[in-house]
Motif scaffolding. Structure first.
Motif, PDB file in Angstrom:
ATOM      1  N   ASN A   8       0.793  -1.221   0.000  1.00 41.93           N
ATOM      2  CA  ASN A   8       0.000   0.000   0.000  1.00 41.93           C
ATOM      3  C   ASN A   8       0.829   1.276   0.000  1.00 41.93           C
ATOM      4  O   ASN A   8       0.330   2.323  -0.382  1.00 41.93           O
ATOM      5  CB  ASN A   8      -0.959   0.020   1.196  1.00 41.93           C
ATOM      6  CG  ASN A   8      -2.168  -0.857   0.962  1.00 41.93           C
ATOM      7  OD1 ASN A   8      -2.519  -1.137  -0.176  1.00 41.93           O
ATOM      8  ND2 ASN A   8      -2.784  -1.303   2.024  1.00 41.93           N
ATOM      9  N   ALA A  62       1.025   2.703  -3.452  1.00 40.22           N
ATOM     10  CA  ALA A  62      -0.322   3.107  -3.865  1.00 40.22           C
ATOM     11  C   ALA A  62      -0.764   4.365  -3.126  1.00 40.22           C
ATOM     12  O   ALA A  62      -1.396   5.245  -3.715  1.00 40.22           O
ATOM     13  CB  ALA A  62      -1.310   1.965  -3.620  1.00 40.22           C
ATOM     14  N   THR A  87      -4.838  -2.625  -5.738  1.00 38.65           N
ATOM     15  CA  THR A  87      -4.009  -2.355  -4.554  1.00 38.65           C
ATOM     16  C   THR A  87      -4.816  -2.224  -3.268  1.00 38.65           C
ATOM     17  O   THR A  87      -4.280  -2.403  -2.184  1.00 38.65           O
ATOM     18  CB  THR A  87      -3.219  -1.042  -4.731  1.00 38.65           C
ATOM     19  OG1 THR A  87      -4.135   0.058  -4.824  1.00 38.65           O
ATOM     20  CG2 THR A  87      -2.331  -1.104  -5.955  1.00 38.65           C
TER      21      THR A  87
END
Length: 197
Positions: free
Chosen positions: A58, A61, A150
């Motif tokens: 993450n 992202a 994601t």
């Protein structure tokens, strides 16, 4: 400094999201996203490893989302120079996106999404406002496709303006509509299509 700002932003958005949810029932349409997220982590031994792997995935992202939100806000303000700067920053962040923790199939999809998103971010970095907004429409689709793979640490709101170019969507961290396609001309034009968790 960037990490502090990003962490502060994430904490503020989480607080606002929780406040909004406590005041009003919300419709959750996140079954697909949470299924995808748990599938990415199914082979981990325990919950702490799941969280570490999820955080690794993450972080790239979240950086992309932070830059995307800065670009959206610049378009809401109808600030061409600020949007150009945000587009260039997003292009750089996309170039550094780490896809190594995703499955082979997800990596292939992410490569395609990133290639397309970079092209649009680059155009935004050197275009006039009208052209920036045209590229933002397709860039928003790319970012939505990326988030589907994601997942997201923040609650996102997919918002939609029926007036711009036959209908155009974008992502926001806030439920309130602030239209990036028209700015102050039609700031409140649009609606929340869905909530993404």
């Amino acid at each position: 400094m960037k990490k502090v700002r990003l962490t502060t932003t994430i904490m503020m958005m989480t607080f606002l999201s929780l406040t909004a949810m406590s005041c009003k029932d919300t419709k959750k349409e996140n079954a697909h996203d949470s299924t995808t997220h748990s599938e990415m982590n199914h082979d981990k031994m325990d919950k702490s490893n799941d969280m570490m792997d999820s955080n690794t995935q993450n972080s790239s992202a979240q950086k992309v989302l932070a830059d995307y939100m800065a670009l959206k806000d610049a378009l809401v303000e109808t600030d061409k120079d600020k949007a150009a700067k945000a587009g260039n920053k997003l292009n750089n962040t996309l170039s550094e996106f780490d896809i190594s923790n995703y499955t082979a199939e997800q990596q292939k999809e992410l490569k395609d999404i990133i290639t397309d998103a970079k092209e649009h971010a680059e155009h935004i970095g050197k275009s006039e406002m009208d052209h920036q907004r045209e590229h933002f429409k397709t860039l928003s689709k790319d970012i939505m496709d990326m988030v589907a793979i994601t997942g997201t640490e923040n609650t996102l709101y997919q918002q939609f303006c029926p007036m711009y170019d036959g209908g155009s969507a974008w992502l926001s961290m806030n439920k309130d509509i602030k239209n990036p396609y028209y700015g102050s001309k039609m700031l409140k034009c649009g609606k929340v299509q869905k909530e993404i968790n």
